[in-house]
Scaffold this active site. Structure first.
Site, PDB file in Angstrom:
ATOM      1  N   ASP A   1       0.628  -1.368   0.119  1.00 41.79           N
ATOM      2  CA  ASP A   1      -0.135  -0.653   0.230  1.00 41.79           C
ATOM      3  C   ASP A   1       1.001   0.764  -0.037  1.00 41.79           C
ATOM      4  OD1 ASP A   1      -1.853  -1.406   0.159  1.00 41.79           O
ATOM      5  OD2 ASP A   1      -2.461  -1.342   2.045  1.00 41.79           O
ATOM      6  N   ASP A  27     -11.320  -5.512   6.566  1.00 43.33           N
ATOM      7  CA  ASP A  27      -9.744  -6.763   6.871  1.00 43.33           C
ATOM      8  C   ASP A  27     -10.216  -7.493   8.283  1.00 43.33           C
ATOM      9  OD1 ASP A  27     -10.004  -6.353   3.998  1.00 43.33           O
ATOM     10  OD2 ASP A  27      -8.012  -5.110   4.158  1.00 43.33           O
ATOM     11  N   GLY A  58      -6.170 -10.128   0.619  1.00 39.44           N
ATOM     12  CA  GLY A  58      -5.919 -11.124   2.171  1.00 39.44           C
ATOM     13  C   GLY A  58      -5.165 -11.313   2.495  1.00 39.44           C
TER      14      GLY A  58
END
Length: 318
Positions: free
Chosen positions: A21, A260, A49
């Site tokens: 990121d 997440d 993920g």
């Protein structure tokens, strides 16, 4: 409430993306065609993920991560991070053609963000790769997935897990068209407001519209639907029972990765034998804690932090 000390660690397989990121903070997000001056720049590990795998591990799971990275610095750095978290990385595959995935993230002063992902090697994670992970999937308590990998790979995992009676939780992000056949084979689906709207055709603005969206999604053949509502918590449809579960009242610094954290927390707590409602309440606390910190993986709380705050607060049924 179950605590981590009195149960075995559930075996969770997370199949999904690994990204780096690149984050810029600014007072506000730009409109199309506009350039604004930003503030702090951060380059941090991410990917839905990977974030969910680390969340599941920190919150008490025994986690195997299935992903694909490029043979580059970003991929090698990510792999070292997963190993430092004591995640099983035997099935983090390498692609010698495509680069590792990257995400460009802008975050405003209220913590809201917008994200563009260049998937890279994530999109070469194939059913052939999944065949190598077959025994891990069969031996798992739960499989957690998102949609930052090819849809045919997601379908392959779902079919394999369904054949062997394994629970699959899907976080449908980024949202795409899903067949009813795939949805019917899931244990639970965890969209946010926008994803729920795309799946149901209902604009989710309040609890009544969340209820209607969850009903329409459920009619596609799935019993358990959880719509995340940001700072308002989550709306849960578990079979015929519906409930709004609020988040903690916290000062938000950065919402990146909160969804997440939520997905990883639900997966762990559910795999320990708790109900879906209890698992969502637990996940609300974990996600609430994460938004008080900067970053995605760096903001993920540990089990003891969540247990110190975890209290179920039930709102009236719709």
């Amino acid at each position: 409430m179950m605590t981590q000390s009195n149960i075995r660690k559930p075996k969770i397989v997370v199949v999904g993306s690994s990204n780096t990121d690149m984050v810029v903070k600014a007072n506000r997000l730009p409109v199309p065609g506009e350039t604004i001056l930003g503030g702090t720049f951060l380059m941090i590990p991410g990917g839905k993920g990977a974030n969910q795998a680390i969340a599941a591990k920190r919150l008490g799971g025994e986690v195997t991560f299935v992903s694909k990275i490029g043979m580059d610095l970003f991929g090698m750095q990510a792999l070292e991070i997963y190993r430092s978290e004591r995640i099983h990385t035997e099935y983090v595959f390498s692609d010698n053609r495509l680069p590792s995935g990257v995400a460009l993230i802008s975050v405003d002063s209220s913590g809201e963000n917008c994200i563009i992902v260049a998937s890279g090697a994530n999109m070469s994670l194939s059913p052939e790769d999944i065949e190598k992970v077959k025994q891990e999937i069969i031996a798992s308590d739960l499989i957690l997935m998102q949609l930052e990998i090819p849809l045919d790979t997601v379908e392959y995992v779902v079919n394999l897990a369904h054949k062997h009676g394994k629970k699959v939780i899907l976080n449908p992000a980024p949202v795409t068209s899903l067949s009813n056949e795939l949805i019917r084979k899931l244990y639970a689906i965890l969209p946010n407001r926008i994803e729920a709207q795309m799946l149901s055709g209902v604009t989710v603005t309040d609890l009544r519209s969340a209820h209607e969206a969850s009903r329409i999604i459920s009619d596609k053949g799935i019993e358990n639907v959880v719509i995340t509502l940001g700072k308002e918590g989550a709306y849960v449809k578990e079979k015929d029972y519906c409930l709004h579960l609020p988040a903690l009242d916290v000062e938000t610094l950065d919402t990146t990765g909160a969804g997440d954290v939520f997905c990883g927390a639900v997966s762990v707590y559910l795999s320990e034998g708790n109900s879906l409602m209890e698992s969502v309440a637990f996940a609300n606390v974990a996600a609430s804690l994460s938004v008080t910190r900067i970053g995605a993986q760096s903001a993920i709380p540990y089990r003891r932090e969540v247990e110190n705050e975890y209290v179920i607060k039930n709102e009236p049924l719709i």
